[in-house]
Scaffold this active site. Structure first.
Site, PDB file in Angstrom:
ATOM      1  N   SER A   1       0.835  -1.198   0.000  1.00 46.64           N
ATOM      2  CA  SER A   1       0.000   0.000   0.000  1.00 46.64           C
ATOM      3  C   SER A   1       0.876   1.257   0.000  1.00 46.64           C
ATOM      4  O   SER A   1       1.656   1.460  -0.918  1.00 46.64           O
ATOM      5  CB  SER A   1      -0.959  -0.060   1.202  1.00 46.64           C
ATOM      6  OG  SER A   1      -2.010   0.865   1.042  1.00 46.64           O
TER       7      SER A   1
ATOM      8  N   HIS B   1      -7.305  -6.046   0.425  1.00 50.62           N
ATOM      9  CA  HIS B   1      -6.145  -5.214   0.774  1.00 50.62           C
ATOM     10  C   HIS B   1      -5.430  -5.706   2.036  1.00 50.62           C
ATOM     11  O   HIS B   1      -4.469  -5.094   2.479  1.00 50.62           O
ATOM     12  CB  HIS B   1      -6.615  -3.769   0.981  1.00 50.62           C
ATOM     13  CG  HIS B   1      -5.529  -2.736   0.854  1.00 50.62           C
ATOM     14  ND1 HIS B   1      -4.875  -2.480  -0.332  1.00 50.62           N
ATOM     15  CD2 HIS B   1      -4.960  -1.898   1.765  1.00 50.62           C
ATOM     16  CE1 HIS B   1      -3.977  -1.520  -0.154  1.00 50.62           C
ATOM     17  NE2 HIS B   1      -3.996  -1.155   1.115  1.00 50.62           N
TER      18      HIS B   1
ATOM     19  N   ASP C   1      -9.839  -5.565  -3.910  1.00 47.80           N
ATOM     20  CA  ASP C   1      -9.286  -4.576  -2.976  1.00 47.80           C
ATOM     21  C   ASP C   1     -10.299  -3.455  -2.795  1.00 47.80           C
ATOM     22  O   ASP C   1     -10.789  -2.872  -3.770  1.00 47.80           O
ATOM     23  CB  ASP C   1      -7.975  -4.042  -3.555  1.00 47.80           C
ATOM     24  CG  ASP C   1      -7.158  -3.264  -2.549  1.00 47.80           C
ATOM     25  OD1 ASP C   1      -7.725  -2.363  -1.904  1.00 47.80           O
ATOM     26  OD2 ASP C   1      -5.961  -3.549  -2.437  1.00 47.80           O
TER      27      ASP C   1
END
Lengths: 276, 276
Positions: free
Chosen positions: B146, B254, B222
């Site tokens: 991320s 995610h 996600d």
């Protein structure tokens, strides 16, 4: 039963679910990992019982078990370690009350109404699992860490025929001789020590043994060795001529770094029994 | 440098250490996994940069990387995601201030005194590592999740020759076009968008590319796809003819369940580059 979350993981699904528990008279939360093979039909089940202060979540996130379970085609069940909720009794100590159910059915006040973790793992949760998921409940195995290792060993020996194999990571191996046991057994099931033996892995091993293979790992640098008393269990296994392996692992402590290190071995050990 | 903890793990040592950071003008904490091979001499290094709200600890406990790193003989570094301490500026938003350093050197008030995570990862922490551990700093690779994937990609392309390979899990791929980027870049380095390109993986890829192999994994489910903007990076990689692989992974979200699933592939990918 309600779904809290489902995350794809190693081709399978790591789910978290809640249900109204009959045994514990409260809502309970558990984790279940279904491997990709569950899409094609029922898969065997490996129970993972957690230790003091843990919830269903610790092993789910830190033990690194899902990848190996996906490879083997085994489901993983992660129960909570005690009843939960505002009306459930608790104690200020980390090792009594919430997070510290010790996998017994309490008979004493104030614990008796909710603290029935033996029945929860033995009967209540299995019924929920069988009714809701593609699991082959005729093929079950059990493992656990610390207090959960105690639970795994005592449930495996206390329910003959239920589990094909049992393993443990740094189990509380002799609770009747330890402050991780004497305090809690007295509180939950009363002062009569004659009733405690059914919840002592070393005593059960000496008396009954287990009708299947046993694997125990224990770190030599575990900070709780005096409370865990691994030597009583290793002695009992050898004296009983138990089919089993007891490994003292040099330099390892009580943490999930230890658990995750030997998780591949434990999954492989249970897979051999479950797919025999 | 001070040792916070050391736990044996997969035959190596998972350590946590603190040190006075020059770049961030505060004490910083990091995790370092040394594989068993480090006992025999310097080992290559794989950096893992974490995402929003994370500390050094998240990936250490949840990514399941140590077993694969131990097998490959690679050290893992887990830096924190921002400066820390009572005198460090913060914001109520989870994605600005502490836990959200975005791997840039801040020039704007109130962030400039401490928020220099680019220099921290590029210069400060490497010096501490080289001075204290058996690491071969001529063989480094970098990955992240991320915001950390953003950091890995921008540092790898911004420091040519430093890293032999770069990978990312669900990176913030185009921060100049996203609310995970525009807000923070404006706050940390000012409103002049011309300065932002050095911190946008898609723009760096389009302009410079990376002199080595690239691997990116992104889950199709996600929950942050609109903020991550993976399509800009995949387009840039193909347009640049970058040596690399961009994988859309069906059904993954995610979470660290996604990260841990593909960690074995990423470690193997970096091992191939580090031991070439």
């Amino acid at each position: 039963m309600q779904t809290v979350s489902e995350n794809k993981c190693f081709g399978g699904v790591q789910g978290v679910y809640t249900h109204a528990s009959t045994a514990c008279s409260c809502d309970m939360t558990f984790g279940l990992f279904l491997p990709p093979q569950a899409a094609d039909g029922p898969v065997p089940v490996l129970w993972y019982l957690s230790g003091l202060t843990c919830t269903h979540e610790n092993a789910m996130t830190k033990a690194g078990a899902q990848g190996w379970a996906a490879e083997a085609g085994i489901a993983l069940v992660f129960p909570d370690t005690s009843p939960r909720g505002d009306d459930v009794a608790d104690d200020e100590a980390y090792d009594l009350g919430k997070g510290a159910g010790f996998y017994v059915n309490a008979t004493e006040a104030p614990w008796a109404p909710h603290f029935n973790m033996w029945d929860y793992v033995a009967d209540d949760l299995p019924a929920v699992l069988a009714a809701n998921f593609p699991l082959d409940m005729s093929r079950q195995a059990i493992t656990g860490h610390s207090m959960g290792g105690h639970g795994a060993l005592t449930l495996a020996m206390g329910l003959p025929g239920r589990f094909r194999s049992v393993s443990a990571f740094a189990p509380i191996a002799n609770p009747t001789g330890s402050d991780w046991g004497r305090v809690q057994l007295a509180a939950y099931i009363g002062d009569d020590e004659r009733t405690w033996g059914a919840h002592d892995a070393s005593k059960l091993m000496a008396q009954h043994g287990f009708d299947g293979p046993v694997l125990v790992d224990q770190g030599t640098d575990d900070q709780f060795l005096n409370l865990l008393r691994p030597e009583t269990l290793s002695q009992a296994m050898a004296a009983k001529r138990q089919d089993g392996t007891f490994r003292m692992q040099k330099g390892y402590d009580h943490s999930y770094y230890f658990v995750s290190t030997f998780m591949p071995d434990h999954i492989a050990f249970h897979a051999e029994a479950l797919f025999a």
